[in-house]
Design an enzyme around this catalytic site. Structure first.
Site, PDB file in Angstrom:
ATOM      1  N   SER A 186       0.811  -1.220   0.000  1.00  0.00           N
ATOM      2  CA  SER A 186       0.000   0.000   0.000  1.00  0.00           C
ATOM      3  C   SER A 186       0.842   1.266   0.000  1.00  0.00           C
ATOM      4  O   SER A 186       0.386   2.314  -0.436  1.00  0.00           O
ATOM      5  CB  SER A 186      -0.930  -0.005   1.213  1.00  0.00           C
ATOM      6  OG  SER A 186      -0.176  -0.134   2.405  1.00  0.00           O
ATOM      7  N   ASP A 214       8.068  -5.739  13.284  1.00  0.00           N
ATOM      8  CA  ASP A 214       7.204  -6.612  12.481  1.00  0.00           C
ATOM      9  C   ASP A 214       7.995  -7.805  11.936  1.00  0.00           C
ATOM     10  O   ASP A 214       8.145  -7.963  10.722  1.00  0.00           O
ATOM     11  CB  ASP A 214       6.609  -5.789  11.332  1.00  0.00           C
ATOM     12  CG  ASP A 214       5.409  -6.473  10.690  1.00  0.00           C
ATOM     13  OD1 ASP A 214       4.834  -7.386  11.321  1.00  0.00           O
ATOM     14  OD2 ASP A 214       5.043  -6.101   9.565  1.00  0.00           O
TER      15      ASP A 214
END
Length: 560
Positions: A148, A301
């Site tokens: 994105s 992450d």
């Protein structure tokens, strides 16, 4: 919906450039069954006053049958990058959301169709400052990954070095900035109108999200993150972090070394390549634990898509857009929590949880009872026997049940540790993160009591005490000056005082109209006794009658 709310929202969204995006957000929320949310926040009133009509009956029967968490996740996906990232951040808030919502939001994916290279080629040339063939011997115009925020192309420098070129999607900043403005306004409104929402610190949460997202948008910031991690692991040959080519790196693009290995999600290829999954699991865990407990600067992450297994059982890490930071004080708190759990010290654990909560009111009796229950589940266990994911979920559940709040930096940490344990167990079913955590915790605790650490803490304590004592005369003198000038002020935060003021205003209006009505009745009665003026008396009685109807109606409408 009060006019105060509508006025606030109208003022907030008066910037015309944000109205189209607000209309899009409201329409998507309505379509996925969140129309009540749109109404409560007054978004519909604002848009309709601006001439933008919302279609309130656009939900399909298929959407109605879905669970609320699913509908929420689908709405976020349709709203684009900002809201996808917001959902991913919310998936780390185990202290706020129920497990079913966390599980659903974890499904949010940032993968989107790639932008054709022809549409971004001019931007790339502008960022490079020269033609492609003067920088790259070859460049794949078709990206091998698209998310994105950015898409990634393989290339080869003129000297033969294989690199990946990460390019931010065009026009993203403007849309993200509009989304962040809208989210900030809605958070302020929610906290202003709903006192119970203030405990969630929505404004602070949105501010934290804003900083994190804008950092992730800046590919130059990611490059700086990678350089810092390289320095932290400069002496560890088992860790590989891609080299950055600074001559071609900017906020809109970065060029980094391409690691040659097996992506963490391709477990079936690990043994075929002659790698040892047990060693990989242990080394990966040690890397992240060092980041957290020693450096206080960690990859936030570490999911399989951001890990690579390299020859020699080395670990490669990629995608450093999201990182977490822990202060020395926070690391000590974390160690203290684990130590209190192992030593079965309920008071120490309660104190740490209270420190995390801040100034919010807490039912300490209930908290103590729940902490005792938690301790009973881990009684007589050594740290190496604790399942970290289960422990963190239990702590998050305790925090949620007691209306506490987990600090933002720890939400990323909890998520990273749970992800890490899951990744290790994929490689080695017998993997125990706590086995590897125990030595780190022991070393940190031992370091607290070294001569150097004790001297350092003593110096800091003496310095702080001296500063307090030295500043006391100055503070007292300032206080006395304010008293003499009559400027001493005490601020009281009386919740809902604005609503109380509105009630007084309405009541005074009714009293005024009542007095006016009584005056008209008395005056009209006098006028009726005077020949030639009886018609004016009838008019006075009529006006008094209408005023009395208005007063009765306003009292009935308010329920008072």
């Amino acid at each position: 919906m009060s006019w105060v709310q509508i006025g606030m929202l109208w003022e907030t969204f008066s910037v015309v450039r944000d109205l189209p995006r607000l209309h899009e957000i409201a329409s998507v929320m309505i379509r996925y069954g969140w129309g009540d949310f749109v109404r409560v926040l007054g978004m519909g009133s604002v848009l309709e006053r601006a001439g933008r009509i919302l279609h309130w009956k656009t939900r399909s029967s298929e959407i109605d049958q879905l669970e609320p968490a699913v509908r929420f996740r689908m709405a976020l996906e349709e709203l684009g990058p900002t809201f996808i990232k917001l959902g991913q951040l919310l998936s780390t808030r185990m202290d706020l959301l129920a497990p079913a919502w966390i599980t659903e939001l974890e499904k949010l994916q940032s993968h989107v169709p790639a932008v054709p290279f022809e549409d971004i080629e001019a931007d790339v040339l502008l960022l490079l400052g020269k033609p492609l063939d003067e920088v790259f011997a070859s460049f794949e115009r078709e990206p091998f990954a698209a998310a994105s925020i950015a898409q990634v192309h393989r290339a080869q420098l003129l000297d033969g070095t294989r690199v990946v070129v990460k390019i931010r999607r065009p026009g993203l900043e403007r849309k993200v900035e509009a989304d962040l403005r809208i989210l900030q306004h809605l958070a302020r409104l929610f906290e202003h109108e709903y006192a119970e929402a203030r405990r969630f610190q929505l404004v602070g949460m949105v501010s934290y999200f804003r900083r994190a997202l804008l950092q992730e948008l800046d590919l130059l910031t990611e490059a700086h993150h990678m350089t810092r991690f390289q320095k932290n692991f400069a002496d560890d040959p088992t860790v590989r972090i891609p080299k950055i080519f600074w001559d071609y790196t900017s906020s809109g693009m970065n060029v980094q070394e391409e690691l040659q290995g097996i992506l963490g999600s391709r477990l079936d290829e690990v043994r075929a390549a002659g790698l040892d999954p047990v060693i990989l699991a242990e080394r990966g865990a040690n890397i992240v634990l060092k980041m957290i407990l020693v450096d206080g600067y960690f990859h936030a992450d570490p999911h399989p898509g951001n890990v690579m297994y390299l020859p020699g059982n080395c670990i490669g890490l990629i995608d450093f857009g999201m990182v977490g930071r822990l202060t020395e004080y926070r690391r000590q708190q974390l160690i203290g929590l684990l130590d209190a759990l192992v030593r079965n010290e309920e008071a120490d654990l309660i104190q740490i949880l209270m420190d995390w909560t801040g100034e919010e009111e807490v039912n300490e009796v209930k908290l103590a009872h729940d902490v005792a229950d938690l301790m009973a589940n881990y009684d007589h266990l050594q740290l190496k026997d604790v399942r970290v994911a289960a422990l963190l979920n239990d702590i998050a559940s305790l925090i949620r049940d007691n209306s506490l709040l987990l600090p933002a930096d720890l939400t990323l940490l909890f998520k990273a540790l749970i992800t890490l344990e899951g990744l290790g167990q994929q490689l080695n079913p017998n993997f125990q993160l706590s086995d590897l955590m125990a030595p780190f915790v022991r070393d940190v605790i031992m370091q607290r009591y070294t001569a150097e650490a004790l001297i350092k803490r003593s110096r800091r304590g003496l310095k702080e005490a001296f500063e307090v004592v030295a500043g006391l005369p100055r503070d007292v003198a300032k206080l006395m000056r304010e008293v003499r000038r009559g400027r001493l002020r005490i601020d009281l935060d009386l919740k809902r005082l604005d609503s109380f003021g509105q009630q007084i205003d309405r009541a005074s209006n009714r009293v005024t109209m009542g007095i006016l009505t009584a005056s008209l009745v008395i005056g009209s009665s006098i006028v009726m006794t005077v020949d030639g003026w009886r018609f004016m008396g009838f008019i006075g009685f009529a006006l008094a009658f209408l005023n009395s109807l208005w007063v009765i109606f306003s009292i009935w409408r308010s329920g008072s």
